[in-house]
Design an enzyme around this catalytic site. Sequence first.
Site, PDB file in Angstrom:
ATOM      1  N   TYR A 107       0.265 -26.591 114.698  1.00  0.00           N
ATOM      2  CA  TYR A 107       0.566 -26.955 113.303  1.00  0.00           C
ATOM      3  C   TYR A 107      -0.417 -26.266 112.357  1.00  0.00           C
ATOM      4  O   TYR A 107      -0.796 -25.116 112.583  1.00  0.00           O
ATOM      5  CB  TYR A 107       0.545 -28.478 113.095  1.00  0.00           C
ATOM      6  N   VAL A 122       2.985 -34.674 119.513  1.00  0.00           N
ATOM      7  CA  VAL A 122       2.333 -35.921 119.084  1.00  0.00           C
ATOM      8  C   VAL A 122       2.174 -36.977 120.183  1.00  0.00           C
ATOM      9  O   VAL A 122       1.529 -37.994 119.967  1.00  0.00           O
ATOM     10  CB  VAL A 122       3.025 -36.597 117.869  1.00  0.00           C
ATOM     11  N   SER A 128       6.731 -32.124 120.219  1.00  0.00           N
ATOM     12  CA  SER A 128       6.833 -30.782 119.634  1.00  0.00           C
ATOM     13  C   SER A 128       6.696 -29.644 120.640  1.00  0.00           C
ATOM     14  O   SER A 128       7.040 -28.508 120.320  1.00  0.00           O
ATOM     15  CB  SER A 128       5.784 -30.597 118.543  1.00  0.00           C
TER      16      SER A 128
HETATM   17  N1  LIG Z   1       4.524 -33.016 116.137  1.00  0.00           N
HETATM   18  C1  LIG Z   1       5.413 -33.500 116.954  1.00  0.00           C
HETATM   19  O1  LIG Z   1       5.234 -33.585 118.154  1.00  0.00           O
HETATM   20  C2  LIG Z   1       6.636 -33.986 116.261  1.00  0.00           C
HETATM   21  C3  LIG Z   1       7.779 -34.329 117.188  1.00  0.00           C
HETATM   22  C4  LIG Z   1       8.423 -35.628 116.814  1.00  0.00           C
HETATM   23  N2  LIG Z   1       9.518 -35.878 117.694  1.00  0.00           N
HETATM   24  C5  LIG Z   1       8.865 -35.609 115.355  1.00  0.00           C
HETATM   25  O2  LIG Z   1       9.822 -34.996 115.032  1.00  0.00           O
HETATM   26  O3  LIG Z   1       8.251 -36.205 114.526  1.00  0.00           O
END
Ligand SMILES: NC(=O)CC[C@H](N)C(=O)O
Length: 309
Positions: free
Chosen positions: A245, A263, A65
């Site tokens: 988030y 993540v 993200s």
């Molecule tokens: N929160 C994240 O880092 C999400 C990115 C991840 N590639 C997803 O779309 O689920």
Amino acid sequence: MPCQSSGELKELVLEAKKCAKKGKVADYIPALGKANPNDLSIAIHYPEGNCIQAGDIEKKFTLQSISKVISLALVLMDRGADYVFERVGMEPTGDPFNSIAKLETMVPAKPLNPMINAGALVVTHMIKGNTVEERLDRLLSFIRDLVGDASVSYNEEVAQSEYETANLNRALIYFLKQHKVINEDVETLIDLYTKQCAIEMNCYDLAKIGLVFAMDGIDQEKNKRIMPVDIARICKTFMVTCGMYNASGEFAIKVGIPSKSGVSGGIMGAVPGRFGIGIFGPALDQKGNSIAGIKLLELLSKNYQLSMF
Ligand SMILES: NC(=O)CC[C@H](N)C(=O)O
């Protein structure tokens, strides 16, 4: 790598690491499940070119993200703020990053902000180019400029692993397509988005990107403007309001540094006018943020009065 190891930072890393055992590595993208939950590293980059670090900062991780804030900067430069914000909003959601719930309550179905998956997919959709390769190349060359390293690329294994399992993101795209917010082939956009999320670097590189945002879009060392001041400001504002988030409010109170997490366990921080921070700690809390990374930022912010508020 011109980055000095710092005893003070090392102490803070050891302290913050204690809470890593309370977290869990993300495994909904199977390739991310291989990470070592005990890892914790940090680099801090200053405008003059010096850098301090602690932990294994050679270790590479994927942006996930964190890439959302960079793709946003790129499309804002390419298409202008009016075009972009007609298609994606500016408000925090209070929902998990991959939630579909709010989309159904919005008329038209415009994602609330570019840091949640729905909004990020709309942003990636706006990256210019005729093919996935061309669009990914544009994003990569922007990132190479930000980092000052032409070798930055993406991790094929992680991209493939997410591509094979990204059914929730596919659902978001189908929904947005039905409501005419997105008008491209679902698999094409998922291909580009998963490669974007799999762009990889170490926390030394990530701190450099944080530094460019911190310095209002300028690479001070090279005396080069990489993005307009207004775009750096918009991105930093999103980092404050939605960068962590649905934990962004608590993070603003406890840390007060514009930051973006992913993540994989990465966190990029931009201390306005002062320095950039790159952190990697793959054990996550329940909201999907690096648990030890947040602790480390709390300690740093408290010890050195880094909160912007
Ligand atoms: N929160 C994240 O880092 C999400 C990115 C991840 N590639 C997803 O779309 O689920």
